[in-house]
Structure formats: C-alpha cells, structure tokens
Scaffold this motif. Structure first.
Motif, short mmCIF file in Angstrom:
data_model
loop_
_atom_site.label_atom_id
_atom_site.label_comp_id
_atom_site.label_asym_id
_atom_site.label_seq_id
_atom_site.Cartn_x
_atom_site.Cartn_y
_atom_site.Cartn_z
N PRO A 51 -75.04 8.17 113.64
CA PRO A 51 -74.37 9.45 113.91
C PRO A 51 -75.33 10.61 113.71
O PRO A 51 -76.33 10.47 112.98
N PRO A 52 -75.08 11.75 114.32
CA PRO A 52 -75.92 12.93 114.07
C PRO A 52 -75.87 13.30 112.60
O PRO A 52 -74.85 13.12 111.92
N LEU A 53 -76.98 13.81 112.08
CA LEU A 53 -77.02 14.23 110.69
C LEU A 53 -76.06 15.39 110.45
O LEU A 53 -75.98 16.33 111.25
N SER A 54 -75.35 15.31 109.34
CA SER A 54 -74.39 16.35 108.97
C SER A 54 -74.05 16.15 107.50
O SER A 54 -74.59 15.25 106.84
N ARG A 55 -73.16 16.95 106.99
CA ARG A 55 -72.77 16.79 105.59
C ARG A 55 -72.11 15.42 105.36
O ARG A 55 -72.19 14.86 104.28
N GLU A 56 -71.50 14.86 106.40
CA GLU A 56 -70.83 13.57 106.29
C GLU A 56 -71.82 12.41 106.17
O GLU A 56 -71.45 11.32 105.72
N THR A 57 -73.06 12.61 106.59
CA THR A 57 -74.04 11.51 106.52
C THR A 57 -74.81 11.48 105.20
O THR A 57 -75.69 10.65 105.01
N GLY A 58 -74.49 12.37 104.29
CA GLY A 58 -75.18 12.43 103.01
C GLY A 58 -74.72 11.34 102.05
O GLY A 58 -73.89 10.49 102.38
N THR A 59 -75.24 11.35 100.84
CA THR A 59 -74.96 10.32 99.84
C THR A 59 -73.61 10.57 99.17
O THR A 59 -73.39 11.66 98.63
N PRO A 60 -72.69 9.59 99.18
CA PRO A 60 -71.38 9.79 98.56
C PRO A 60 -71.47 10.03 97.06
O PRO A 60 -72.42 9.58 96.40
N ASP A 61 -70.48 10.71 96.50
CA ASP A 61 -70.47 11.03 95.08
C ASP A 61 -70.59 9.78 94.20
O ASP A 61 -71.36 9.77 93.22
#
Length: 470
Positions: free
Chosen positions: A254-264
C-alpha cells in the motif's frame, strides 16, 4: 595553537597512564539490535524505564549526536568492529557474506594479539555461519538472526541447545565470561538479538515476510507497559509530497501513510524486549562490582541503528537516511577518564568505536582507520578539528521491496542533510535540520538553497573518497 597542543598532550598522558602494561582496562561492549536513540529513559523517554542502562549514562558519558555509519545490520556491525566504512570493509549488505566476515581485521583481534582475553556472545549476523571468527578466545554465537526462545548457539565450535528467552541466555553467558578465571585484561563483546523480531532468514540472505514478524519478550515482561501511551514524532503526519522516492508504487504494497506505520502494541513489545537487556546490564555491573573490576572497565552501551515508528509512514525498512534510522544511543562509563554525567555534543560514528577502544587499551592499529578515537571527547578535550560532517551509505539489497533500488550516499552536518540516491534519478533530498528537524520539507529544488546544495555535493564527493568525516 599552544592551548590545543597542551590539551592533546594531557589526553595522551592520561591514556598512557591507563594503558600501561599492568594497568590496561577491561572492556565490555553491549550492542543492542535496532534500538532507537530516543527509547531509553536517560534519553528522556516518557514511558520506557531502563535503570540499568541509565546507570552507564549517569556515571559516564552520553553522546547526544551519535550516528550509524550505515543503517543496516550486517554492514554496520562490521563498521563497529573494524573502524572502517562500509565501502572499505566489504560487508556491503545483509546477504550471506560469511567468508568475508572471517577475514575482517577487528579490534578484538588486535586486542587478543596484545594479550587481552576476548569473548564474543550473541548475534554475529554477517552471514548465517555461526562458526568462531578470528580474534576471540571464547565464542558463543547465534546462527543468522537466531531465535527468540530456546536458542541453539555455537559454543567454541560446537552447537549446543539452550532453554529460555534468548536475551536471558546471552546475559548468562556474558556473566559466565566476566566471572571466569583469566590472566590479564578482558574484552567482552555482547551483541543481543533484541530488539529484533522473530523471522526466518534463508541461505541467500532473504527473509520471511517482515509484516508477519513478531517481537517476542520474555514471559515475565509480556504485560509490561500494558496500555501505556506510545509517543509519536511529528513526522508520522508527513504527506511525502516532496519525497518522490517514497511515493513510488511498489507491487503488493500500500502507499505509505500513517496506517503503514508501526502499531502501538508492536512498539510496546519492543520495549518489553528491552527490559531483559536492561536487566542484563545491571547484572554485569553487579558482577564487575563484586570482583572489584567495575571502575577499571570501559563499559560501552550502543546500538547498530534505529527503527521506524511510523515516521514518514515507514515501519520495518530501517535502511533509509532519516534521523530515526541513523541516530543511535552511545553511552560510555570509565571513571579514570570520563566525568560522571558528561554530555557530549560532537558527532560520533559507529566507525569510532574500534579506534577508541584500541587507544584506551594502548594498542596501535596496523592499518589506517576511517573512524577517529573518541578519547579526547571522553576526556572533555574536544579537538578544534573535530568532524563537522559525516558520510552515511547504503547499498541496495533485495530483502525489503519498499527500499529496492534506493541505494544512496548521504552527508549530514549540524544543519543540513543531503541524500543522493544512486539509482533513482531526480529524487535526491536536502533538509534544513535547523528549520525542519523532522525532515518533512525537501528543499532540494528551492533556489534559496542552491548554494548550500552545491556545498553539500562537494562535501559528499570528498567523503566518498574515503574519509570518515570532515
């Protein structure tokens, strides 16, 4: 000029006194995998508590501007051990470079030849070969990436199975080495698997799907930091508008976005793994205190490189030249030289570890090194000619599709960072770190920075000729 010469002479005489034939310091290096510079309580983290590690900083020096020469596991491990930049030591990437890693001229090898009793415990990770490397009297090594629980280790040429969490096993082996009988000083290099996730690495160097990897703490730490808030840096909101290299479409991703970051929860599991590392540091302190050797031991705590928590939408691809990947913690305790609580702001690099420890041991390198000894900085005598810029390099490999074809050479000063991609035309980046510390505005095409860009290009050209810093 006279003042500078006097200051240099003072440092030389101090080190000569420490490194006399009967007064050479012991050396302990604790290397953590993927640990960010900002996730220790001594670095101001609002949640993580690391009392054992914090003691190194409280009773020694904390470098506030320490950086990885290459933000990638295998190459930077060679940088730390040899004092050479990646292009000079030959461990260019994370592929299986077993044969080359046997030939490295490491600082423990030089110390062993000078009479030190040397030990390696943990993750070698320059290829999957776990057999003993030259320069170590005692060898306890994981194969490849190792496992998080019940690890098999190569113990002096023979593979043995161990039970328990890998960090605990490595801590116990390190203590066994420190407590062993020996003649003369010792050097222990403890390279943890933590904080690396559990994944499969194949013979060709490729790994299993990183998105499925899990960080696995010891059972006693599984609920640590439960529901604790996970602080994020401002650049998790980066829209990548002027980062064409990160905007590229990658098949299946997927395109990079806040959703592709490391989960809490993934971040919390990393903190939980760190807890066992911290306990091990405290145990080493206790053992050295009990033997009366603590204050005659140079104790170094550091990391190979950082990790992403969603900055610029990134998660597992540590390889890029942004601050979260290249900044590392570096703490050094040695009371005969280092004033307790010393803060050092000059640039320090991975390649500086080897020349520093060789100087403290009174051992001369048989070859020219790219790094510089940090001894003057540790003595509070910063040289007038200390580096004002440094090289960061990464060679493309095929492990992470997101960073395919993103090999680069970069240069950083106290104000600017210039990233030149070797295979991506028209995608270079320039950041003004004073105005934009989160690297959210690429000013490479801003006419106001044209002069600065040219200066950075020239600096990079000079650094690529082989200098470690200028």
């Amino acid at each position: 000029m006279l003042r500078k010469l006097i200051a240099s002479l003072v440092v030389v005489l101090m080190v000569a006194g420490f490194a006399g034939a009967d007064n050479r310091p012991n050396i302990v290096v604790v290397l953590v995998d993927d640990l960010r510079w900002d996730e220790l309580s001594c670095m101001g983290h609002p949640v993580v508590r690391t009392p054992g590690i914090d003691r190194v900083a409280r009773e020694g020096a904390r470098f506030r501007n320490a950086f990885a020469s290459t933000p990638l596991c295998s190459p930077v491990r060679a940088c730390l051990l040899t004092g050479l930049n990646t292009h000079n030591h030959g461990i260019l990437d994370n592929t299986a470079r077993d044969e080359q890693s046997h030939k490295l001229q490491t600082f423990p090898r030089a110390l062993q030849e000078a009479g030190y009793h040397t030990g390696y415990v943990g993750k070698w990770h320059m290829g999957n070969d776990d057999s003993p490397r030259p320069g170590f009297d005692e060898w306890a090594c994981l194969q490849g990436q190792g496992t998080s629980f019940d690890p098999p280790l190569n113990i002096n040429g023979e593979r043995r199975d161990f039970t328990g969490h890998t960090t605990d096993v490595l801590n116990a082996l390190a203590l066994e080495f420190v407590d062993s009988e020996r003649e003369g000083p010792f050097c222990l290099y403890l390279a943890h698997k933590a904080l690396h996730p559990e994944l499969i690495q194949y013979d060709d160097g490729s790994i299993s799907d990183p998105s499925a990897a899990r960080f696995m703490p010891a059972e006693r730490h599984e609920t640590l930091y439960a529901d604790a808030p996970v602080p994020r840096r401002l650049n998790v909101t980066d829209d990548l508008a002027d980062k064409p290299a990160l905007q590229r479409e990658i098949d299946g991703l997927p395109p990079l976005s806040r959703e592709t970051g490391t989960p809490d929860e993934t971040v919390r599991d990393r903190w939980r793994m760190l807890a066992a590392v911290d306990e091990g540091v405290a145990q080493l302190f206790d053992a050295l205190e009990e033997s009366g050797e603590l204050d005659s031991t140079v104790f170094v705590f550091t990391s190979d490189h950082g990790y992403w928590y969603g900055e610029h939408g990134l998660s597992v691809e540590r390889r890029l030249a942004y601050e979260e990947a290249i900044r590392i913690p570096l703490l050094v305790r040695y009371p005969p030289l280092v004033e307790a609580g010393l803060l050092i702001d000059e640039f320090a690099l991975s390649i500086d570890l080897a020349p520093t420890l060789l100087e403290l041991a009174g051992v001369e390198s048989e070859r020219d090194l790219d790094g510089r000894s940090l001894v003057p900085l540790l003595a509070g005598k910063a040289p007038d000619d200390w580096r004002t810029s440094f090289l960061i390099e990464y060679n493309t490999d095929t492990v992470f599709p997101r960073v395919l074809n993103m090999g680069y050479r970069a240069v950083r000063t106290d104000r600017l960072k210039y990233i030149h991609y070797l295979e991506l035309e028209g995608m270079d980046e320039l950041y003004d770190l004073t105005a934009d510390p989160y690297e959210m505005q690429n000013v490479i095409d801003d006419p106001d920075y044209a002069g600065e860009l040219r200066k950075m290009e020239l600096r990079l050209e000079r650094l690529r000729e082989g200098e470690g810093g200028a």
